[in-house]
Motif scaffolding. Structure first.
Motif, PDB file in Angstrom:
ATOM      1  N   TYR A 366     118.887  83.641  -5.143  1.00  0.00           N
ATOM      2  CA  TYR A 366     117.757  84.489  -5.512  1.00  0.00           C
ATOM      3  C   TYR A 366     116.497  84.065  -4.768  1.00  0.00           C
ATOM      4  O   TYR A 366     116.211  82.882  -4.615  1.00  0.00           O
ATOM      5  N   GLY A 367     115.731  85.052  -4.348  1.00  0.00           N
ATOM      6  CA  GLY A 367     114.493  84.842  -3.625  1.00  0.00           C
ATOM      7  C   GLY A 367     114.434  85.747  -2.416  1.00  0.00           C
ATOM      8  O   GLY A 367     115.460  86.019  -1.779  1.00  0.00           O
ATOM      9  N   PRO A 368     113.240  86.257  -2.050  1.00  0.00           N
ATOM     10  CA  PRO A 368     113.114  87.165  -0.904  1.00  0.00           C
ATOM     11  C   PRO A 368     113.394  86.447   0.408  1.00  0.00           C
ATOM     12  O   PRO A 368     113.275  85.225   0.515  1.00  0.00           O
ATOM     13  N   ALA A 369     113.755  87.230   1.428  1.00  0.00           N
ATOM     14  CA  ALA A 369     114.125  86.666   2.727  1.00  0.00           C
ATOM     15  C   ALA A 369     112.937  86.074   3.461  1.00  0.00           C
ATOM     16  O   ALA A 369     113.114  85.250   4.365  1.00  0.00           O
ATOM     17  N   ASP A 370     111.717  86.468   3.093  1.00  0.00           N
ATOM     18  CA  ASP A 370     110.544  86.048   3.857  1.00  0.00           C
ATOM     19  C   ASP A 370     109.667  85.054   3.101  1.00  0.00           C
ATOM     20  O   ASP A 370     108.501  84.854   3.461  1.00  0.00           O
ATOM     21  N   LEU A 415     122.665  70.811   8.298  1.00  0.00           N
ATOM     22  CA  LEU A 415     122.879  72.105   7.649  1.00  0.00           C
ATOM     23  C   LEU A 415     124.078  72.765   8.300  1.00  0.00           C
ATOM     24  O   LEU A 415     124.181  72.774   9.534  1.00  0.00           O
ATOM     25  N   MET A 416     124.983  73.334   7.487  1.00  0.00           N
ATOM     26  CA  MET A 416     126.223  73.906   8.016  1.00  0.00           C
ATOM     27  C   MET A 416     126.488  75.290   7.430  1.00  0.00           C
ATOM     28  O   MET A 416     126.489  75.464   6.209  1.00  0.00           O
ATOM     29  N   GLY A 417     126.721  76.244   8.310  1.00  0.00           N
ATOM     30  CA  GLY A 417     127.117  77.571   7.876  1.00  0.00           C
ATOM     31  C   GLY A 417     126.010  78.302   7.142  1.00  0.00           C
ATOM     32  O   GLY A 417     124.824  78.073   7.340  1.00  0.00           O
ATOM     33  N   GLY A 418     126.417  79.215   6.266  1.00  0.00           N
ATOM     34  CA  GLY A 418     125.478  80.024   5.502  1.00  0.00           C
ATOM     35  C   GLY A 418     125.612  81.493   5.845  1.00  0.00           C
ATOM     36  O   GLY A 418     126.481  81.906   6.627  1.00  0.00           O
ATOM     37  N   GLY A 419     124.738  82.287   5.251  1.00  0.00           N
ATOM     38  CA  GLY A 419     124.806  83.722   5.487  1.00  0.00           C
ATOM     39  C   GLY A 419     123.510  84.411   5.138  1.00  0.00           C
ATOM     40  O   GLY A 419     122.504  83.774   4.809  1.00  0.00           O
ATOM     41  N   GLY A 420     123.534  85.734   5.199  1.00  0.00           N
ATOM     42  CA  GLY A 420     122.352  86.528   4.920  1.00  0.00           C
ATOM     43  C   GLY A 420     121.981  86.513   3.449  1.00  0.00           C
ATOM     44  O   GLY A 420     122.753  86.117   2.581  1.00  0.00           O
ATOM     45  N   VAL A 421     120.782  86.970   3.156  1.00  0.00           N
ATOM     46  CA  VAL A 421     120.234  86.954   1.801  1.00  0.00           C
ATOM     47  C   VAL A 421     120.966  87.952   0.908  1.00  0.00           C
ATOM     48  O   VAL A 421     121.334  89.051   1.330  1.00  0.00           O
TER      49      VAL A 421
END
Length: 652
Positions: A366-370, A415-421
């Motif tokens: 949770y939280g905005p992308a910007d 930091l490893m991997g991850g994805g969009g919001v």
């Protein structure tokens, strides 16, 4: 996906030994796909169980868990007793939430025994941290489940309850009714305590003309309310003042509600204020002072003085907390206000040099992308934040993994991997490393993962490597995207090495941690769907899978050190019964407390090895930001990278 696709190439010895099996495969292929599939699985099982294969890649085993002890593991924490606490709470199951069915289970990985622990509140999506005395602090959880637009049948929202009486606070139970000027009624969903109003007395003028002036400022408390009447008739679009049912006269004047829009829009999860310490000896939850803010999806991180900082989360209205953080003191068992700074939910925060916290950018949910995505070093005492540059696409750090690379003295975070919001389909294979030991740290690219990965679990091992496993390419394993792959990252060589492939897919709500015997246990997984076409609802994965690394398939391992139970920072610890001639390294490894691919507890600290009175000694570093007080696993590792079993040491 089939595990066969991720089988690392067996050694020449294993291939030769299985030649006859390969001939059988060729014959079966002529009899149709079903026979071929069966034969491939048989070959896979044969290959991964060969001694040479295990010594090169390790091995996975599924734990036999009796049905009555299977839980939806949302949280996992290793306790100083060597047992693992699995916390489900309601387990992301709203039926359990409504029934008040909250669960925790203790697993003893040595005896493979299980025990149900009474769980007083819904600790689903809480935060947790290891305390200096070995207890586990668990704070927050779930007060209400999310409801999507269309599923909301009663208008609701935040009601501010005001108190203009400076002489007394006022408590209202859940179910209190508030009536607006139009006659619409709303009912509170939880109890609320409204403090007394603030009274200020000042004097004006001189002599006989001197007069006292009394100023009263109303206090307020917020509570979630829902319409008494279901449907659109309960919607209010404008601000209004509300009478509180049952109040008359002066009370009716001094106490009232205020609310703006109360509608049928989406309602996010709401957090709890409750906090508990789990006692690993008594094996029970002990209630402590509640937080001032309700929190769902918070991070709890240990500070260098042993206190614990609670950061972020969704509050009692289901709104992300705008920066109200707080600090728990384990000596008083009470909370106090912390520095005000905004972060997305479950931010990855690591204690580092000078007592500062490093925010890697990893977060969950949770939280905005910007907002709040930029990594940086946070001085909690001064509340100053220095950005750490070099990480592009900071909107791709959600559901990524972050670790303090071993040994912790190097002050490097990966930091490893991850994805969009949010529910983005995007994922990334990138890794990045920040060296915090230099005056002006910045991220530098690391080697890519084999593929884009969300929800990757990363576990430090005693041989100064990082074991990573599982995850999915898509949001919560959508489109059959679970990744049956594992690998080791070697910080010294800055490279990944393939490990044996797991047999169980893992994505959202997965945890992994190091056990005292050197194995790695993996729990949970909460996929949205059960097929590649996303047509069948997913089922929470309740199997436990344990990975035995290659270093445990060698002929000999160092003897278990007979370490004293207590050690001082900066002190020299003698290890009776050890052979002073053996060439070993020593590591203190802090036990994990992990959820949502977020584990800010684990760290591996290098110890200086010496000899005294015919036995090995180790020296514990003095820096509390490197070695926060608490219980640690002490491993001795030989030149081949084979670790001993761990001895538990309490560092004061």
């Amino acid at each position: 996906m089939s595990a066969v696709r991720y089988l690392p190439n067996p050694s020449p010895k294993a291939r030769k030994a299985a030649l006859s099996t390969g001939c059988v495969l060729a014959l079966l292929a002529a009899n149709g796909p079903a026979a071929t599939g069966f034969a491939e699985r048989a070959w896979h099982q044969y290959a991964v169980n060969q001694p040479a294969y295990k010594a090169g890649y390790g091995h996975w085993d599924v734990v036999d868990v009796p049905a009555r002890f299977r839980v939806n593991a949302i949280h996992a924490a290793l306790l100083r007793t060597g047992k693992v606490l699995l916390i489900a709470g309601s387990g992301n199951d709203e039926k359990n939430f409504r029934a008040g069915t909250f669960r925790s289970v203790l697993w003893d990985p040595v005896r493979n025994t299980f025990k149900t622990v009474p769980t007083p509140k819904d600790m689903f999506c809480a935060g947790h941290a290891q305390l200096p005395d070995g207890r586990l602090l668990v704070a927050g959880g779930t007060a209400r489940y999310e409801k999507l637009t269309g599923d909301v049948d009663r208008a609701g929202g935040a009601m501010l309850v005001k108190n203009e009486n400076p002489d007394a606070p006022r408590a209202f139970p859940a179910g209190t009714v508030f009536t607006g000027s139009t006659g619409k009624r709303y009912r509170s969903q939880v109890p609320v305590l409204v403090p007394r109003a603030k009274k200020e007395v000042s004097e004006h003028g001189k002599g006989r003309k001197k007069k006292k002036k009394v100023r009263v400022t109303a206090s307020q408390a917020r509570v979630y309310v829902e319409a008494v009447t279901a449907g659109e008739s309960g919607i209010t679009h404008t601000a209004d003042q509300y009478r509180i049912q049952g109040l008359r006269g002066k009370d009716g004047h001094d106490l009232y509600g205020l609310a703006a829009k109360l509608g049928l829009d989406k309602k996010d999860f709401q957090g709890l204020k409750d906090a508990y310490e789990f006692d690993p000896i008594a094996e029970r939850y002990v209630p402590v002072d509640p937080m001032s803010e309700a929190r769902w999806y918070p991070t709890l991180v240990t500070l260098e003085d042993g206190r614990v900082l609670a950061v972020s989360g969704l509050d009692d209205m289901g709104e992300i907390i705008p920066g109200k953080n707080e600090i728990y003191d384990p000596r008083t068992h009470r909370w106090s206000a912390g520095p005000n700074r905004y972060f997305p939910t479950y931010p990855a925060l690591f204690l580092t040099g000078g007592g500062r916290l490093f925010y890697s950018g990893s977060n969950a949910g949770y939280g905005p992308a910007d907002k709040g995505r930029a990594p940086g070093l946070w001085n909690v005492e001064t509340n100053s934040f220095v950005p750490v540059p070099g990480l592009p696409r900071q909107d791709m750090t959600e559901t990524s993994a972050s670790v303090l690379l071993p040994p912790a003295q190097d002050r490097k975070v990966m930091l490893m991997g991850g994805g969009g919001v949010g529910e983005s389909h995007e994922s990334t294979p990138r890794t990045a490393i920040a060296d915090l030991s230099v005056p002006s740290p910045r991220f530098a690219p690391g080697p890519d993962l084999p593929q884009g990965t969300r929800y990757l679990n990363a576990v430090l091992t005693p041989d100064d490597r990082v074991f990573t496993t599982g995850g999915s390419r898509d949001y919560r394993g959508k489109r059959g995207s679970d990744i049956l792959r594992a690998q080791f990252y070697d910080p010294a060589r800055r490279a990944f090495r393939t490990a044996a492939a797991p047999t169980v897919g893992r994505d959202y709500h997965t945890e992994a941690l190091l056990l005292p015997d050197g194995r790695i246990a993996v729990f949970g997984s909460n996929p949205l769907f059960a097929d590649k076409d996303d047509t069948r609802m997913g089922v929470f994965e309740q199997r436990i899978e344990v990975y035995t690394p290659p270093y445990l398939y060698r002929d000999r391992r160092p003897a278990l050190p007979s370490a004293p139970r207590e050690a001082e920072r900066g002190g020299v610890v003698r290890l009776p019964g050890t052979d002073p001639r053996q060439k070993v390294t020593a590591r203190l490894m802090r036990p994990s407390a992990v959820t949502h691919a977020t584990d800010v507890e684990q760290r591996s600290i290098a110890l200086t090895v010496g000899v005294r009175d015919g036995a090995l000694t180790v020296t514990v570093p003095e820096d509390p930001s490197l070695v926060p007080a608490g219980w640690y696993m002490l491993f001795l590792t030989d030149r081949a990278g084979t670790p001993s079993r761990a001895a538990w040491v309490h560092v004061r």
